[in-house]
Design a protein around this motif. Structure first.
Motif, PDB file in Angstrom:
ATOM      1  N   PRO A  60       0.815  -1.215   0.000  1.00 62.39           N
ATOM      2  CA  PRO A  60       0.000   0.000   0.000  1.00 62.39           C
ATOM      3  C   PRO A  60       0.849   1.265   0.000  1.00 62.39           C
ATOM      4  O   PRO A  60       2.045   1.238   0.336  1.00 62.39           O
ATOM      5  N   ASP A  61       0.218   2.365  -0.387  1.00 59.67           N
ATOM      6  CA  ASP A  61       0.782   3.711  -0.219  1.00 59.67           C
ATOM      7  C   ASP A  61       2.200   3.831  -0.794  1.00 59.67           C
ATOM      8  O   ASP A  61       3.104   4.354  -0.153  1.00 59.67           O
ATOM      9  N   VAL A  62       2.361   3.367  -2.031  1.00 61.40           N
ATOM     10  CA  VAL A  62       3.678   3.415  -2.686  1.00 61.40           C
ATOM     11  C   VAL A  62       4.035   4.842  -3.061  1.00 61.40           C
ATOM     12  O   VAL A  62       5.146   5.300  -2.826  1.00 61.40           O
ATOM     13  N   SER A  63       3.079   5.565  -3.668  1.00 58.04           N
ATOM     14  CA  SER A  63       3.368   6.918  -4.137  1.00 58.04           C
ATOM     15  C   SER A  63       2.070   7.672  -4.375  1.00 58.04           C
ATOM     16  O   SER A  63       1.041   7.078  -4.696  1.00 58.04           O
ATOM     17  N   THR A  64       2.149   8.991  -4.261  1.00 52.44           N
ATOM     18  CA  THR A  64       1.006   9.832  -4.635  1.00 52.44           C
ATOM     19  C   THR A  64       1.052  10.144  -6.130  1.00 52.44           C
ATOM     20  O   THR A  64       0.117  10.730  -6.660  1.00 52.44           O
ATOM     21  N   ASP A  65       2.103   9.740  -6.801  1.00 54.35           N
ATOM     22  CA  ASP A  65       2.280   9.947  -8.241  1.00 54.35           C
ATOM     23  C   ASP A  65       1.839   8.680  -8.976  1.00 54.35           C
ATOM     24  O   ASP A  65       2.559   7.674  -8.978  1.00 54.35           O
ATOM     25  N   SER A  66       0.669   8.733  -9.601  1.00 56.46           N
ATOM     26  CA  SER A  66       0.144   7.542 -10.273  1.00 56.46           C
ATOM     27  C   SER A  66       1.042   7.088 -11.420  1.00 56.46           C
ATOM     28  O   SER A  66       1.164   5.891 -11.674  1.00 56.46           O
ATOM     29  N   SER A  67       1.678   8.016 -12.116  1.00 55.96           N
ATOM     30  CA  SER A  67       2.565   7.642 -13.231  1.00 55.96           C
ATOM     31  C   SER A  67       3.766   6.849 -12.741  1.00 55.96           C
ATOM     32  O   SER A  67       4.167   5.856 -13.361  1.00 55.96           O
ATOM     33  N   PHE A  68       4.342   7.273 -11.624  1.00 51.14           N
ATOM     34  CA  PHE A  68       5.476   6.554 -11.037  1.00 51.14           C
ATOM     35  C   PHE A  68       5.051   5.138 -10.648  1.00 51.14           C
ATOM     36  O   PHE A  68       5.727   4.158 -10.971  1.00 51.14           O
ATOM     37  N   ALA A  69       3.919   5.031  -9.937  1.00 45.72           N
ATOM     38  CA  ALA A  69       3.445   3.720  -9.480  1.00 45.72           C
ATOM     39  C   ALA A  69       3.107   2.819 -10.660  1.00 45.72           C
ATOM     40  O   ALA A  69       3.437   1.625 -10.657  1.00 45.72           O
ATOM     41  N   ALA A  70       2.465   3.365 -11.690  1.00 48.12           N
ATOM     42  CA  ALA A  70       2.095   2.564 -12.863  1.00 48.12           C
ATOM     43  C   ALA A  70       3.331   2.088 -13.617  1.00 48.12           C
ATOM     44  O   ALA A  70       3.389   0.932 -14.074  1.00 48.12           O
TER      45      ALA A  70
END
Length: 73
Positions: free
Chosen positions: A39-49
């Motif tokens: 959970p809670d990897v990043s608030t940046d969806s592009s980074f997480a994707a």
């Protein structure tokens, strides 16, 4: 086959208030059984994707997901 994908989360922390973050889950295909979740990897969806895509392309073992996330941060 295992697919890694992001999961949108609405979270709250005393010092931040409410915020949106993205976790990464490993899902077995076919069937969709969740094998691992960070959970809670990043608030940046592009980074997480992008990280989830690299995990899928590299056929990452779900047991290694947390280590890969920590190394990427």
């Amino acid at each position: 086959m295992i697919r890694y994908q992001i999961v949108r989360q609405e979270l709250e922390a005393p010092e931040l208030g409410r915020y949106v973050s993205y976790g990464i889950e490993a899902v077995a295909l076919p069937g969709g059984e969740q094998l691992a979740f960070v959970p809670d990897v990043s608030t940046d969806s592009s980074f997480a994707a992008a990280l989830a895509d690299r995990c899928t392309e590299g056929a990452l073992d779900p047991a290694q997901l947390l280590d890969v996330v920590l190394d990427a941060l």
